[in-house]
Write a protein that holds these residues in place. Structure first.
Motif: not given
Ligand code: IP8
Length: 262
Positions: A21-45
């Motif tokens: 949030k502090e730096t314009p147009e910057t992705v939090d890579n670690d946080a996004l990676a963790a969320a993506v991993e949780a989604i990819a492993e989820s039974a919802a898919i």
């Protein structure tokens, strides 16, 4: 009622979770990676049946909000400047592109859906939200990934549509079975900083949450709680570590349930 017609889960990834949030147009890579991993492993898919029981919405973070405030645009303050509309929307598309790309890399059949092209507000600020595209994509096994955006607003030009409004609007129209908002904090916190288990009315938590009627795009945590209380189905707010647990059917964070009569 907790049982949606087709077992759909709607997950919102907060903009301040997946961006810095502090730096314009910057992705939090670690946080996004963790969320993506949780989604990819989820039974919802369900990779076997090619059925997607998941719909993802993400917020603006240091992408949309930076441009929106630069141009003085909020959920209520509009603009008629096409360059402003395009700047805010383009920033959100850049963030959406990163989210979708990362989901692909993890094997999730994510596809981008941009609200500006389909959603509008009337002069009572009610949102018209067609569901043919997301419904059709889901039926074909895709995971639609929507985002907070700018949309046409009768008499105002365009205003901001928050990811939270998308979540509640889609939950109702698509009869979602489960609704979860991933926030930077592990739930709605009381004045001691502890996670509140469940919230069924605003008055009981108003003091701990403070004012909700700011023009801040999402109205902060108080705005989220009010929005989810008005939703005629239960929802949860939880932290980044709990995405996997939520998708697995657990009950992390704070339950927000205003009842179905609201
Ligand atoms: O972060 C806002 O979405 P939110 C999107 O969910 C823009 O409130 C365009 C600022």
């Amino acid at each position: 009622d907790t049982s949606g017609s087709d077992n759909l889960t709607i997950l919102k990834l907060g903009g301040s979770v997946i961006t810095d949030k502090e730096t314009p147009e910057t992705v939090d890579n670690d946080a996004l990676a963790a969320a993506v991993e949780a989604i990819a492993e989820s039974a919802a898919i369900n990779h076997e049946s090619n059925e997607a029981n998941l719909l993802i919405v993400h917020g603006g973070g240091s992408f949309g909000h930076v441009h929106a405030s630069e141009h003085g645009v909020s959920t209520t303050e509009g603009t008629h400047d096409p360059a402003a509309v395009t700047a805010i929307h383009s920033a959100m598309k850049r963030l959406n592109g990163v989210v979708v790309d990362r989901l692909h890399a993890a094997g999730v059949a994510a596809v981008p859906v941009h609200p500006l092209s389909a959603v509008a507000r009337d002069d009572d600020a009610a949102v018209s939200l067609p569901t043919a595209a997301v419904g059709g994509l889901r039926a074909e096994g895709f995971v639609p990934v929507l985002h907070g955006d700018v949309i046409a607003h009768a008499g105002e030009g365009v205003t901001v549509l928050s990811g939270d409004e998308l979540v509640t609007g889609l939950a109702e129209r698509l009869d979602a079975a489960r609704v979860g908002l991933c926030s930077t904090v592990p739930g709605v916190l009381d004045s001691e900083g502890d996670v509140i288990d469940s919230i069924t009315d605003f008055e009981s938590v108003a003091a701990a949450l403070g004012d909700s009627d700011s023009t801040d795009v999402s109205g902060g945590m108080a705005g989220k709680v009010e929005e989810l209380l008005a939703l005629a189905r239960p929802a949860r707010i939880f932290g980044p570590d709990a995405v996997g647990a939520f998708l697995a059917g657990d009950a992390p964070g704070t339950l927000i349930d205003g009842g179905s009569a609201d």
